[in-house]
Design a protein around this motif. Structure first.
Motif, PDB file in Angstrom:
ATOM      1  N   GLN A   1      -0.937  13.148  -8.938  1.00  0.00           N
ATOM      2  CA  GLN A   1      -2.517  13.970  -8.705  1.00  0.00           C
ATOM      3  C   GLN A   1      -2.229  15.130  -8.201  1.00  0.00           C
TER       4      GLN A   1
ATOM      5  N   LEU B   1       0.567   4.598  -2.671  1.00  0.00           N
ATOM      6  CA  LEU B   1       0.814   5.015  -2.831  1.00  0.00           C
ATOM      7  C   LEU B   1       2.038   6.534  -2.936  1.00  0.00           C
TER       8      LEU B   1
ATOM      9  N   THR C   1       2.005   6.985  -6.662  1.00  0.00           N
ATOM     10  CA  THR C   1       0.208   7.565  -7.280  1.00  0.00           C
ATOM     11  C   THR C   1       0.077   8.865  -7.009  1.00  0.00           C
ATOM     12  N   ILE C   2       0.735   9.765  -6.027  1.00  0.00           N
ATOM     13  CA  ILE C   2       0.539  10.739  -5.477  1.00  0.00           C
ATOM     14  C   ILE C   2       0.831  11.621  -6.103  1.00  0.00           C
TER      15      ILE C   2
ATOM     16  N   LEU D   1       1.050  -1.193  -0.150  1.00  0.00           N
ATOM     17  CA  LEU D   1       0.197   0.204  -0.154  1.00  0.00           C
ATOM     18  C   LEU D   1       0.837   1.085  -0.340  1.00  0.00           C
ATOM     19  N   LEU D   2       2.052   1.312   0.717  1.00  0.00           N
ATOM     20  CA  LEU D   2       3.043   2.531   0.624  1.00  0.00           C
ATOM     21  C   LEU D   2       3.441   2.399  -0.822  1.00  0.00           C
TER      22      LEU D   2
END
Length: 141
Positions: free
Chosen positions: A41, A34, A37-38, A30-31
Motif C-alpha cells: 500500500q 497486516l 500487506t502494508i 492477522l498480524l
C-alpha cells in the motif's frame, strides 16, 4: 487433565475458564497478514497534473471529417465521391501532410469485399494517419 466430579458447583466453575490459545493464534495470523500487506500500500503513482492558470483554455478546433465508404465489390467513396485505389492513395497522402490531420470514418458495407477493406486500412496506416474509426457496425449485428 481429569478432575473429580463432586457436585454442580464445581462444574460451573470449570466452565468459566476460556481457552485463549486459538484467539492468540488468530491474532498472530492477522498480524502477519497486516505486515505483509502494508508495504504494497505504500507504493505511489506519479501523476503529472496540469497546473491551473488564469487564462481560459483555447477554443476547440473544428475537426474535419472525411467519410470513406466501401461498397459492394471494390467501390470506394471519398465523402460521397466515387474514386479508385490510386486516387484514394493520393488523397490519403495529401491528408497526411496537413498539420491537423482529418478524422477518417471508414464505413464498409456488409457486402463489401474483405480484400478492399483490408487494402484501404493498410493504405491509411501506410500514410501514417492515426485518427481512424470504423462506423456503421450496427449493420453487422
Amino acid at each position: 487433565m481429569a478432575l473429580p466430579r463432586r457436585g454442580r458447583k464445581q462444574d460451573a466453575a470449570l466452565m468459566m475458564e476460556i481457552n485463549t490459545t486459538p484467539l492468540i493464534d488468530v491474532m498472530l495470523v492477522l498480524l502477519i497478514m497486516l505486515i505483509i500487506t502494508i508495504p504494497m500500500q505504500l507504493h505511489t503513482v506519479e501523476l503529472d497534473l496540469p497546473v491551473p492558470t488564469d487564462s481560459p483554455p483555447p477554443p476547440p478546433k473544428d475537426v474535419r471529417i472525411v467519410r470513406i465508404g466501401i461498397g459492394p465489390g471494390s467501390a470506394i467513396q471519398w465523402n460521397g465521391e466515387a474514386i479508385d485505389l490510386a486516387a484514394l492513395n493520393e488523397r490519403l497522402a495529401a491528408a497526411a501532410t496537413q498539420p491537423d490531420q482529418p478524422e477518417l470514418h471508414v464505413r464498409p458495407d456488409a457486402q463489401a469485399s474483405y480484400a478492399t477493406v483490408v487494402h484501404v486500412m493498410a493504405s491509411i496506416k501506410q500514410h501514417g494517419l492515426t485518427k481512424v474509426g470504423l462506423t456503421g457496425q450496427e449493420q453487422f449485428n
